[in-house]
Design an enzyme around this catalytic site. Structure first.
Site, PDB file in Angstrom:
ATOM      1  CG  HIS A 517      57.333  10.362  80.184  1.00 17.34           C
ATOM      2  ND1 HIS A 517      58.734  10.418  80.191  1.00 17.34           N
ATOM      3  CD2 HIS A 517      56.968  10.222  78.769  1.00 17.34           C
ATOM      4  CE1 HIS A 517      58.914   9.904  78.977  1.00 17.34           C
ATOM      5  NE2 HIS A 517      58.037   9.710  78.040  1.00 17.34           N
TER       6      HIS A 517
HETATM    7  P1  FAD Z   1      46.786   5.085  78.422  1.00 21.34           P
HETATM    8  O1  FAD Z   1      47.503   4.065  78.003  1.00 21.34           O
HETATM    9  O2  FAD Z   1      46.364   6.143  77.561  1.00 21.34           O
HETATM   10  O3  FAD Z   1      45.492   4.086  78.926  1.00 21.34           O
HETATM   11  C1  FAD Z   1      44.207   4.579  79.102  1.00 21.34           C
HETATM   12  C2  FAD Z   1      42.946   4.154  78.328  1.00 21.34           C
HETATM   13  O4  FAD Z   1      41.995   4.311  78.942  1.00 21.34           O
HETATM   14  C3  FAD Z   1      43.026   4.813  77.004  1.00 21.34           C
HETATM   15  O5  FAD Z   1      43.062   3.976  75.710  1.00 21.34           O
HETATM   16  C4  FAD Z   1      41.769   5.706  77.042  1.00 21.34           C
HETATM   17  O6  FAD Z   1      41.114   5.904  75.886  1.00 21.34           O
HETATM   18  C5  FAD Z   1      40.912   4.943  78.089  1.00 21.34           C
HETATM   19  N1  FAD Z   1      39.957   5.457  78.985  1.00 21.34           N
HETATM   20  C6  FAD Z   1      39.981   6.828  79.557  1.00 21.34           C
HETATM   21  N2  FAD Z   1      38.963   6.869  80.275  1.00 21.34           N
HETATM   22  C7  FAD Z   1      38.000   5.935  79.733  1.00 21.34           C
HETATM   23  C8  FAD Z   1      36.438   5.947  80.067  1.00 21.34           C
HETATM   24  N3  FAD Z   1      35.929   6.479  80.919  1.00 21.34           N
HETATM   25  N4  FAD Z   1      35.942   4.665  79.485  1.00 21.34           N
HETATM   26  C9  FAD Z   1      36.681   3.750  78.648  1.00 21.34           C
HETATM   27  N5  FAD Z   1      37.917   4.209  78.428  1.00 21.34           N
HETATM   28  C10 FAD Z   1      38.677   4.898  78.736  1.00 21.34           C
HETATM   29  N6  FAD Z   1      56.294   6.742  76.893  1.00 21.34           N
HETATM   30  C11 FAD Z   1      57.553   5.716  76.869  1.00 21.34           C
HETATM   31  O7  FAD Z   1      57.686   5.116  77.429  1.00 21.34           O
HETATM   32  N7  FAD Z   1      58.265   5.964  75.550  1.00 21.34           N
HETATM   33  C12 FAD Z   1      57.562   6.924  74.772  1.00 21.34           C
HETATM   34  O8  FAD Z   1      58.484   6.991  73.703  1.00 21.34           O
HETATM   35  C13 FAD Z   1      56.664   7.766  75.034  1.00 21.34           C
HETATM   36  N8  FAD Z   1      56.401   8.706  74.045  1.00 21.34           N
HETATM   37  C14 FAD Z   1      55.025   9.354  74.296  1.00 21.34           C
HETATM   38  C15 FAD Z   1      54.577  10.310  73.304  1.00 21.34           C
HETATM   39  C16 FAD Z   1      53.196  10.819  73.565  1.00 21.34           C
HETATM   40  C17 FAD Z   1      52.821  11.581  72.375  1.00 21.34           C
HETATM   41  C18 FAD Z   1      52.309  10.378  74.656  1.00 21.34           C
HETATM   42  C19 FAD Z   1      51.191  10.846  74.723  1.00 21.34           C
HETATM   43  C20 FAD Z   1      52.968   9.319  75.457  1.00 21.34           C
HETATM   44  C21 FAD Z   1      54.345   8.796  75.517  1.00 21.34           C
HETATM   45  N9  FAD Z   1      54.882   8.164  76.469  1.00 21.34           N
HETATM   46  C22 FAD Z   1      55.806   7.586  76.099  1.00 21.34           C
HETATM   47  C23 FAD Z   1      54.087   7.777  77.744  1.00 21.34           C
HETATM   48  C24 FAD Z   1      53.410   6.375  77.513  1.00 21.34           C
HETATM   49  O9  FAD Z   1      52.890   6.384  76.286  1.00 21.34           O
HETATM   50  C25 FAD Z   1      52.094   6.644  78.723  1.00 21.34           C
HETATM   51  O10 FAD Z   1      52.834   6.847  80.088  1.00 21.34           O
HETATM   52  C26 FAD Z   1      51.612   5.337  78.961  1.00 21.34           C
HETATM   53  O11 FAD Z   1      51.084   4.920  77.560  1.00 21.34           O
HETATM   54  C27 FAD Z   1      50.278   5.276  79.906  1.00 21.34           C
HETATM   55  O12 FAD Z   1      49.556   6.452  79.346  1.00 21.34           O
HETATM   56  P2  FAD Z   1      48.282   6.892  80.105  1.00 21.34           P
HETATM   57  O13 FAD Z   1      48.453   6.700  81.528  1.00 21.34           O
HETATM   58  O14 FAD Z   1      47.510   8.046  79.536  1.00 21.34           O
HETATM   59  O15 FAD Z   1      47.207   5.586  79.835  1.00 21.34           O
END
Ligand code: FAD
Length: 582
Positions: A517
């Site tokens: 998170h």
């Molecule tokens: P993301 O959603 O990952 O968005 C960022 C996007 O930008 C990605 O698709 C990435 O590929 C893209 N990107 C990055 N840099 C570039 C670039 N330079 N050019 C083009 N594209 C780019 N939360 C819950 O509420 N419930 C859960 O059960 C839960 N379980 C989790 C389990 C796991 C394994 C993980 C990893 C997370 C979990 N979370 C959960 C947390 C939640 O999923 C994340 O907080 C939320 O999805 C936001 O993620 P993020 O900030 O990484 O952004």
């Protein structure tokens, strides 16, 4: 005769293969019909983008997809995502493949593993849908207090959450482990029982999930179907290298006017924005991209010889990740796999969750510990800094020798509120593909450690509850034996002396893992203003979890998705008033 049977078998096998190929092709074709606006960046070598868009959105993740869908109702939108499509990827779609998706290290896989400088193994999404395509699916809203502190318009928040929920969120079919956990929480005094609810309220509750009753995942990418497809181009495997700025003559602020992105073959393209560039690249990607584009701490820009657009010392600061500590509970019989469905929201700053893997006495190789699988880096039997990719490799090599009983059981997980300990992100190179260096400083703040200790004590009360006694191994000897196996299998230590606070503190530090998170890096009123506009430049916003001061609710994805929709509606209503029609 044997020859005829063999021939028949081969023909039958070939027919099956043919059917599978047809199903796959039809499915691909179906995806194409359903999502004609999605195409890979490499296709642009043949048919380049010749349009200037109203909005360019960088990152097709949890916030980027709802934002793109919303803005495209009235304006042209280009959404650029570095990862591939979630459709047809079984590691994304199937709940039972949760842990397999996170172990896939092939280049371009949907999840990207990284190790923070704290030594904790972590993951981030690299696929359309972002984190929502690889996560545990649990869906729960931010509290009203969080909404007030963020300065959001409560009425619009209450419109935006249901917009997401109607499209992609399900009520779970409660797994036996989750039902036992619900009863254990209540016996341990985490009450009242609030039933099924999306709301963040003290007590025990069952929340929403992105998985339907068959265990098939919806993701934020599905929200793109609610956009206007005439106005929306989604380019996948398009990695944005930097944001382009135009410097005004005289003293004005620089304006973001477009981006440079690269396809899989490293071919570069430019795209131009008439309106704004909006960065939704997530808590790691957004601060990284701002720095690579010249907005960041001076020392960092100088170190990598990046021309300065704006000196902004707070980019990459305030990075935080909620530490997770867990206890493995061996059971008499195999338990059904479950990710998170039930949570306990305590008044002592800790949230208690549960998960179970798959344990079968006939099929040891497919056994796993779900969220706590050592393959995905949750190796909490050894202290953080010793957890390496080699340690994972070792585990995989000897997995066959681990007794299947070790996989019979489930986990209780404690996550702390906040957290108050923060760290930072810095670049590890000038290429956006190079994972930045991230430090979270788990438990640096004493209150975080106290919250962890409270969480572990609550978990112990749950283990001792009558309801859990039905599930767990009641024989002292077996219990000890299984716990020894747990150590061999790289699952969790059990706290040695729960009456002694310092021993529990040590347990918290030694067994810390992540619940993924992480947030911060472009925080509100530090890097962005209350409208998510990057302060000090024009035409640039950051809209995602990097703007959060703390992690909302028990789990953040609902709020990150809501934020994408919320900001989109705000922007449309701000520009068009009632004509916006959203
Ligand atoms: P993301 O959603 O990952 O968005 C960022 C996007 O930008 C990605 O698709 C990435 O590929 C893209 N990107 C990055 N840099 C570039 C670039 N330079 N050019 C083009 N594209 C780019 N939360 C819950 O509420 N419930 C859960 O059960 C839960 N379980 C989790 C389990 C796991 C394994 C993980 C990893 C997370 C979990 N979370 C959960 C947390 C939640 O999923 C994340 O907080 C939320 O999805 C936001 O993620 P993020 O900030 O990484 O952004």
């Amino acid at each position: 005769m044997a020859f005829v049977i063999a021939q028949f078998k081969v023909a039958f096998f070939l027919k099956i293969l043919l059917c599978l190929a047809v199903v796959q092709t039809c499915k691909g074709y179906h995806d194409y019909l359903k999502y004609p606006f999605i195409r890979p960046a490499t296709s642009m070598a043949r048919s380049p983008l010749n349009q200037t868009y109203d909005y360019i959105i960088v990152g097709g993740g949890t916030a980027g997809c709802p934002l793109a869908a919303t803005l495209s109702r009235n304006f042209t939108v280009l959404l650029l995502e570095r990862g591939g499509s979630p459709y047809g990827n079984l590691n994304v779609s199937l709940m039972q493949n949760f842990h397999i998706g996170l172990t896939d290290m092939t280049p371009g896989a949907a999840a990207e593993m990284f190790i923070s400088t704290d030594g904790v193994i972590n993951s981030r999404g690299r696929v359309l849908g972002g984190g929502s395509s690889i996560n545990a699916g649990f869906y729960t809203r931010a509290s009203p207090r969080f909404v007030r502190q963020a300065g959001w318009d409560g009425a619009l928040v209450n419109e935006s959450f249901p917009w997401i929920e109607r499209r992609i969120v399900h009520w779970p079919k409660l797994a036996p482990w989750q039902a036992a956990f619900r009863d254990g929480l209540l016996e341990a005094g985490v009450s009242p029982f609030n039933g099924f609810t999306y709301d963040h309220i003290y007590g025990t509750k069952v929340g929403g999930t992105l998985f339907d009753r068959r265990g098939i995942r919806s993701t934020a990418a599905d929200l793109l179907l609610s956009g206007d497809h005439e106005n929306l181009d989604v380019i996948i495997r398009a990695s944005v290298q930097k944001i382009l700025f135009r410097r005004p003559k005289g003293k004005g602020k620089p304006r973001a006017v477009g981006v440079i992105f690269r396809d899989e073959n490293k071919r570069e393209y430019k795209a131009h924005a008439k309106g704004e560039v909006i960065v939704t690249a997530g808590a790691i990607g957004s601060p990284q991209l701002l720095m690579l584009s010249g907005i960041g701490p001076l020392s960092e820009l100088k170190k990598w010889k990046i021309p300065v657009v704006l000196r902004q010392e707070l980019v990459g600061k305030g990075m935080a990740d909620n530490p997770m500590n867990s206890i493995f509970i061996p059971t008499k019989k195999p338990v059904e796999m479950s990710l998170i469905q039930t949570v306990g929201i305590t008044k002592k700053g800790s949230y208690i969750e549960a998960s179970s893997g798959f344990g079968s006495t006939n099929d040891s190789i497919h056994c796993n510990h779900g969220i706590m699988s050592a393959e995905i880096g949750q190796i909490s039997t050894i202290p953080p800094k010793q957890r390496t990719l080699d340690a994972i490799h070792e585990y995989r090599k000897r997995k066959r020798d681990i007794p299947v009983e070790t996989f019979m059981g489930g986990f209780l997980l404690a996550k702390i509120m906040g957290p108050l300990s923060t760290g930072h992100l810095s670049l590890s190179g000038k290429d956006v593909e190079q994972m930045p260096e991230v430090t979270f400083n788990y438990f640096q703040h004493p209150r975080d450690l106290r919250r962890c200790v409270n969480g572990v004590r609550t978990m112990e009360q749950i283990v001792r509850s009558k309801r859990f006694a039905e599930f767990t191994q009641d024989n002292e000897y077996t219990m000890k034996m299984l716990l020894n196996m747990s150590v061999k299998a790289n699952i969790n230590f059990i706290p040695k002396n729960s009456n002694d606070t310092s021993s529990l503190e040590q347990f918290c530090r030694d067994s810390v893992t992540t619940i993924w998170h992480y947030h911060g890096g472009c925080q509100m009123n530090k890097v962005v203003d209350s409208h998510y506009r990057v302060m000090g430049v024009h035409g640039l916003r950051v809209v995602d979890g990097s703007t959060f001061l703390s992690s909302p609710g028990t789990n953040p994805q609902a709020t990150v998705m809501m934020l994408g929709r919320y900001v989109g509606v705000k922007m449309l209503r701000g520009r068009l008033g009632r004509r916006a029609g959203v």
